[in-house]
Every structure is written in C-alpha cells, then in structure tokens.
Design an enzyme around this catalytic site. Structure first.
Site, PDB file in Angstrom:
ATOM      1  N   LYS A   1      42.910  30.230  42.379  1.00  0.00           N
ATOM      2  CA  LYS A   1      42.213  29.002  41.956  1.00  0.00           C
ATOM      3  C   LYS A   1      41.466  29.169  40.634  1.00  0.00           C
ATOM      4  O   LYS A   1      41.394  28.234  39.848  1.00  0.00           O
ATOM      5  CB  LYS A   1      41.211  28.565  43.030  1.00  0.00           C
ATOM      6  CG  LYS A   1      41.902  27.967  44.221  1.00  0.00           C
ATOM      7  CD  LYS A   1      40.939  27.484  45.265  1.00  0.00           C
ATOM      8  CE  LYS A   1      41.754  26.964  46.429  1.00  0.00           C
ATOM      9  NZ  LYS A   1      40.980  26.408  47.503  1.00  0.00           N
TER      10      LYS A   1
ATOM     11  N   GLY B   1      37.140  30.984  44.392  1.00  0.00           N
ATOM     12  CA  GLY B   1      37.508  29.594  44.108  1.00  0.00           C
ATOM     13  C   GLY B   1      36.858  28.617  45.074  1.00  0.00           C
ATOM     14  O   GLY B   1      36.295  27.596  44.655  1.00  0.00           O
TER      15      GLY B   1
END
Ligand code: NAP
Length: 285
Positions: A67, A132
């Site tokens: 991410k 993330g």
C-alpha cells in the site's frame, strides 16, 4: 471489466468473493468481468504493474505489503490517498495512467457505529503498527477528532517519518511513538486498534501483540478493541477482549465498506454492502 488484488500473501483474502457479489448487484455478470487474486511480492511490483496495464485491467486493489510502495507508481491521487500517502485502490484510465484512492479510511470509519464514532471525540487511542492500514486508521481517527494517539511499533525509524508527516497535517492531534515492547498499562485509552498482521490466518494465527493479563485487562470496561484483520473474523485479540467483556469490532465491515467504495470508483455503479458481507460470511463458514 478486469479487476484484481495485488499483494502478498493473498490466501486469506475475501476480496474476490465480495466483488463477485458486487458484480451481481450491479448486473455486470458477463464472463469477461473478473476479480483475480494476483500474488505479488515487493520485488515483482514493477513487472506486475506492466502486466496489469498491458492486459487491459480497469483497476486493482493493493494490500499488504504494497500500500505504501504503490505510491511511487501513481500518476494522480484522490484527497484521502494524498493525506495517507498510500493507496489501496487504483483505477487504470484508458491512456494507462494510474489514479490512486484510499478507501480504507472510509471503510474503517463506517464500520464504527455512529454512537461510538461520537464517543471518540476528544479521546485517547492506542494504535499498533505503522504500515498501510495504520495510515488509513490514523486519518480516520483524526477526522473523528480524537485528542491523542499513541502508536506502538517494532521499527521506530520506519514509523518516525509517518508520524512527522501526520503531526504537520493534523496539528490539533497529539501523536506519540513507542516501541511495541513497552506496551503495558492501557487504562487511559478509549480504543485500541490493531493494524499489524499479527493474528491473521497463516503464520500469525492465534497470536496477539497484547498480553491479556499484563495489558488488555487494564483497558477500561467501556473501551473498544478494533482489529482490522478480517480472516479469521475473531482473532486472538478479539477473543481475549470478548472474554474480558470489552466491546469489539473486527475487520470484516471495514473490508466490505472499502470494497463497496472501490467498486463504485471502478464501475460508477452501486453495490449492496450487506449482500457483500453475507457472501463473505458464507464463504468463511
Ligand atoms: P503493512 O503495510 O505491511 O504494515 C504492517 C505493519 O505491521 C507494519 O507497521 C509492520 O511493521 C507491522 N508488523 C508486522 N509484523 C509485526 C510484528 N511481528 N510485530 C509488530 N509489528 C509488526 O500491511 P497493511 O497493509 O497495513 O496490513 C496489515 C493488516 O491489516 C493485514 O492483516 C491486512 O489484511 C489488514 N487490513 C485489513 C483491512 C480491512 O479492510 N479490514 C484493510 C487493510 C489492511 P514494520 O514496519 O516494522 O514492518
């Protein structure tokens, strides 16, 4: 409509099941509409992006551990991905440019009942992890106007950059960073959030970063324990919290809400989160 999930590992993922239901809801059920799981390790990210672009995918989701790294490849971002400096949803435009979105922030927030969202105003929250998912959680908590966030991590150097950024972006919130080993007395917190993979199906299953006797027990009885992990639905942390009579939120609703928003971004069509959740639960049984 070709969609996919990239990240590693993916064996725990429910996204294909949830998006299959979304395709049904939106009446996109032709055999060319697919949501594939494409296991992708960090060293293969460049070639995976080339593959997605050259094989006419319309978009993809991004999960652990990509991410944050995906940000390097995006041509544009929405406001939430910009705030978080990471994305979980990418739309591939016809000219092959990549636009990143962060729908985890929406997912995390929407999974909390309104009454509990309101009770977080001015509160103290403890967050485990700084990857993330943690970035989305921190932004959602700032938007819910929490007063103080204590973040416990295993790698202070990695997390320091993130905290410095958030201190600038949210000057009204007090951020503190600690080594995970110093997690101890939790009596001052209204909420504890796990954003690490500890507890998820696979090699971390049945583990928890929060010792039930030394730490979890010290949370006030009115506190909420939120684990963003959705498979298993009840992680060791959630089971321990329930044993102690604490309120709990697992990661399934967050998963469903972030998927709903991602699906709408890719297709411009709406889908039903209740049916998507039922599909996930049926799959898990
Ligand atoms: P990530 O970007 O790789 O971040 C993972 C974080 O956990 C990092 O801060 C990492 O620390 C930390 N961590 C890993 N192992 C640890 C350990 N043994 N002790 C302490 N900290 C440890 O992954 P992510 O994308 O944030 O995903 C994390 C979890 O959240 C996954 O289980 C994922 O499935 C789940 N998730 C759920 C949803 C949902 O919709 N419900 C959404 C997003 C994520 P280092 O920086 O030191 O590596």
């Amino acid at each position: 409509m070709k969609l996919a999930l990239i990240g590693y590992p993916l064996s725990h993922s429910l996204s294909a099941v949830i998006h299959k239901q979304a395709f049904k809801d939106a009446n996109i059920e032709d055999k060319n509409s697919t949501y594939e799981l494409l296991p992708t390790e960090p060293q293969d990210l460049v070639s995976r992006i080339k593959f997605l672009k050259s094989n006419n995918y319309s978009g993809f989701n991004v999960t652990i551990p990509l991410k944050v790294p995906i940000s390097l490849f995006l041509d544009g971002v929405d406001n939430d991905a910009d705030l978080a400096c990471c994305a979980n949803t990418v739309k591939i435009l016809p000219d092959k440019t990549l636009i990143g979105y962060n729908t985890d922030i929406y997912g995390f927030k929407n999974a909390i009942e309104i009454e509990h969202q309101n009770s977080l105003n001015g509160s103290n929250v403890v967050v485990l992890g700084a990857g993330g998912a943690a970035r989305a959680v921190l932004i959602a908590l700032c938007q819910l106007k929490v007063k103080n966030i204590d973040i416990f991590v295993r790698n202070l150097i990695n997390a320091n950059e993130m905290v410095t950024l958030f201190r600038k972006r949210f000057p009204d919130v007090n951020f503190n960073l600690f080594q995970i080993q110093s997690l101890n007395n939790l009596e001052k917190y209204e909420m504890l959030v796990n954003t690490t993979p500890i507890g998820m199906r696979g090699r971390y299953m049945d583990l928890s970063l929060v010792d039930i006797d030394l730490s979890l027990k010290t949370l006030p009885k009115s506190s909420i324990v939120y684990d963003v992990i959705y498979n298993p639905i009840k992680t060791k942390l959630i089971l321990d919290a329930q044993k102690l009579g604490l309120k709990t939120i697992n990661g399934l609703d967050m998963l469903v809400f972030q998927a709903q928003k991602a699906f709408e971004i890719w297709t411009d069509k709406s889908c039903d989160p209740v049916k998507m959740k039922l599909a996930a639960l049926e799959y898990l049984m």
